[in-house]
Design a protein around this motif. Structure first.
Motif, PDB file in Angstrom:
ATOM      1  N   SER A 177       0.831  -1.199   0.000  1.00 31.82           N
ATOM      2  CA  SER A 177       0.000   0.000   0.000  1.00 31.82           C
ATOM      3  C   SER A 177       0.868   1.253   0.000  1.00 31.82           C
ATOM      4  CB  SER A 177      -0.949   0.007   1.201  1.00 31.82           C
ATOM      5  OG  SER A 177      -0.218  -0.121   2.398  1.00 31.82           O
ATOM      6  N   ASN A 178       2.035   1.132   0.618  1.00 33.65           N
ATOM      7  CA  ASN A 178       3.004   2.227   0.637  1.00 33.65           C
ATOM      8  C   ASN A 178       4.391   1.667   0.358  1.00 33.65           C
ATOM      9  OD1 ASN A 178       1.714   4.895   1.641  1.00 33.65           O
ATOM     10  ND2 ASN A 178       0.870   3.334   2.983  1.00 33.65           N
ATOM     11  N   GLN A 232      -1.163   8.725 -10.408  1.00 31.38           N
ATOM     12  CA  GLN A 232      -1.824   9.942  -9.965  1.00 31.38           C
ATOM     13  C   GLN A 232      -0.871  10.751  -9.097  1.00 31.38           C
ATOM     14  OE1 GLN A 232      -5.369   9.405  -7.571  1.00 31.38           O
ATOM     15  NE2 GLN A 232      -6.188  11.396  -8.153  1.00 31.38           N
ATOM     16  N   VAL A 271       0.860   8.127  -6.546  1.00 32.03           N
ATOM     17  CA  VAL A 271       0.051   6.946  -6.241  1.00 32.03           C
ATOM     18  C   VAL A 271      -0.155   6.187  -7.545  1.00 32.03           C
ATOM     19  CG1 VAL A 271      -2.169   6.078  -5.419  1.00 32.03           C
ATOM     20  CG2 VAL A 271      -1.107   8.045  -4.290  1.00 32.03           C
ATOM     21  N   LEU A 329      -2.154   3.437  -9.451  1.00 35.48           N
ATOM     22  CA  LEU A 329      -3.461   2.793  -9.375  1.00 35.48           C
ATOM     23  C   LEU A 329      -3.572   1.710 -10.436  1.00 35.48           C
ATOM     24  CD1 LEU A 329      -5.502   6.091  -9.066  1.00 35.48           C
ATOM     25  CD2 LEU A 329      -5.330   4.375  -7.269  1.00 35.48           C
ATOM     26  N   PRO A 345      -6.948   0.147  -4.401  1.00 38.04           N
ATOM     27  CA  PRO A 345      -6.679   1.247  -3.469  1.00 38.04           C
ATOM     28  C   PRO A 345      -5.405   2.015  -3.770  1.00 38.04           C
ATOM     29  CG  PRO A 345      -6.116  -0.837  -2.458  1.00 38.04           C
ATOM     30  CD  PRO A 345      -6.748  -1.162  -3.774  1.00 38.04           C
ATOM     31  N   GLY A 346      -4.568   1.472  -4.638  1.00 39.66           N
ATOM     32  CA  GLY A 346      -3.359   2.176  -5.028  1.00 39.66           C
ATOM     33  C   GLY A 346      -2.143   1.849  -4.171  1.00 39.66           C
ATOM     34  N   THR A 347      -0.989   2.105  -4.724  1.00 42.85           N
ATOM     35  CA  THR A 347       0.285   2.043  -4.004  1.00 42.85           C
ATOM     36  C   THR A 347       0.883   3.439  -4.010  1.00 42.85           C
ATOM     37  OG1 THR A 347       0.803  -0.266  -4.555  1.00 42.85           O
ATOM     38  CG2 THR A 347       2.650   1.172  -3.985  1.00 42.85           C
ATOM     39  N   ARG A 348       1.129   3.963  -2.810  1.00 41.53           N
ATOM     40  CA  ARG A 348       1.758   5.278  -2.725  1.00 41.53           C
ATOM     41  C   ARG A 348       3.271   5.083  -2.729  1.00 41.53           C
ATOM     42  NH1 ARG A 348      -0.161  10.072  -1.465  1.00 41.53           N
ATOM     43  NH2 ARG A 348      -2.062   9.229  -0.538  1.00 41.53           N
TER      44      ARG A 348
END
Lengths: 114, 112
Positions: free
Chosen positions: A9-10, A37, A89, A91, A107-110
């Motif tokens: 996720s991060n 993004q 981010v 997505l 939910p995306g990876t930051r």
């Protein structure tokens, strides 16, 4: 049923390092997309897979970015020699098939590049 | 490059009021979609309207599409605090019906 999942996720990395971002699409979805993004912006298209093949990779910013989907399900976005400008981010989305179908986003990876 | 452009950039209203967001785009499309995003993470699909449709409803959402003006609007009726989010319109490009192009979004704040 389960939605699109993304791991990690991060991710925090140092400039110059290599990173891999993973996407698990919804089961049965043949189309998979990656978007990026940046802060304050809408997502920007990177690449589209139909099955195992990249049908359109025109959004990849340069040759440091590469994505695979070897078995037509899970996809990995790979970034070599990361730069601070890659921080965003990332997505992933999937759809039943390409075109005219709604895209379901994960939910995306930051990614933060120091 | 971003094709869609939402207006306004930010909107603040009271709970119970209606919220209207607009989207303009530049090239011909096959369909237009609206998404909601909370806290800068995953996008939730709200509604898809095809180029041959003029209006579509889903619960408290009403979307209109005017292809002659290359614009769309999203109306949320009887807003709730939980509607607070960023809203994006996304268009495909006429020649490519899978590649979505997003605007910068409208940040909607619904005050309780």
């Amino acid at each position: 049923g389960a939605g699109v999942s993304q791991t990690p996720s991060n991710k925090v990395t140092e400039k110059g390092k290599y990173v891999e971002l993973r996407c698990d699409p919804i089961s049965g979805h043949t189309a998979l997309y990656w978007y990026r993004q940046s802060l304050g912006q809408g997502p920007e298209f990177l690449i589209y897979f139909q099955g195992t093949g990249a049908a359109d990779d025109s959004g990849l910013p340069n040759d440091r970015f590469f994505a695979v989907r070897p078995e037509g399900s899970v996809s990995t976005l790979k970034i070599q020699r990361t730069e601070r400008g890659d921080s965003a981010v990332y997505l992933c989305a999937s759809s039943l098939a390409g075109g005219f179908y709604e895209q379901f986003f994960g939910p995306g990876t930051r990614l933060t590049v120091l | 490059s971003q094709q869609g452009e939402e207006d306004p950039q930010a909107l603040s209203i009271q709970e119970g009021e209606n919220a209207t967001m607009n989207c303009s785009y530049k090239t011909s499309i096959n369909n237009l979609q609206w998404y909601r995003q909370n806290s800068g993470r995953g996008l939730v699909h709200l509604i898809l309207i095809r180029s041959n449709e003029r209006e579509k409803h889903s619960g408290r959402l009403r979307v209109t599409l005017d292809t002659s003006k290359k614009s769309s609007s999203l109306l949320i009726t009887a807003s709730r605090a939980a509607d607070t989010a960023s809203y994006f319109c996304a268009t495909d490009s006429g020649g490519s019906n899978y590649k979505l192009t997003f605007g910068k979004g409208t940040l909607l704040t619904v005050n309780p």
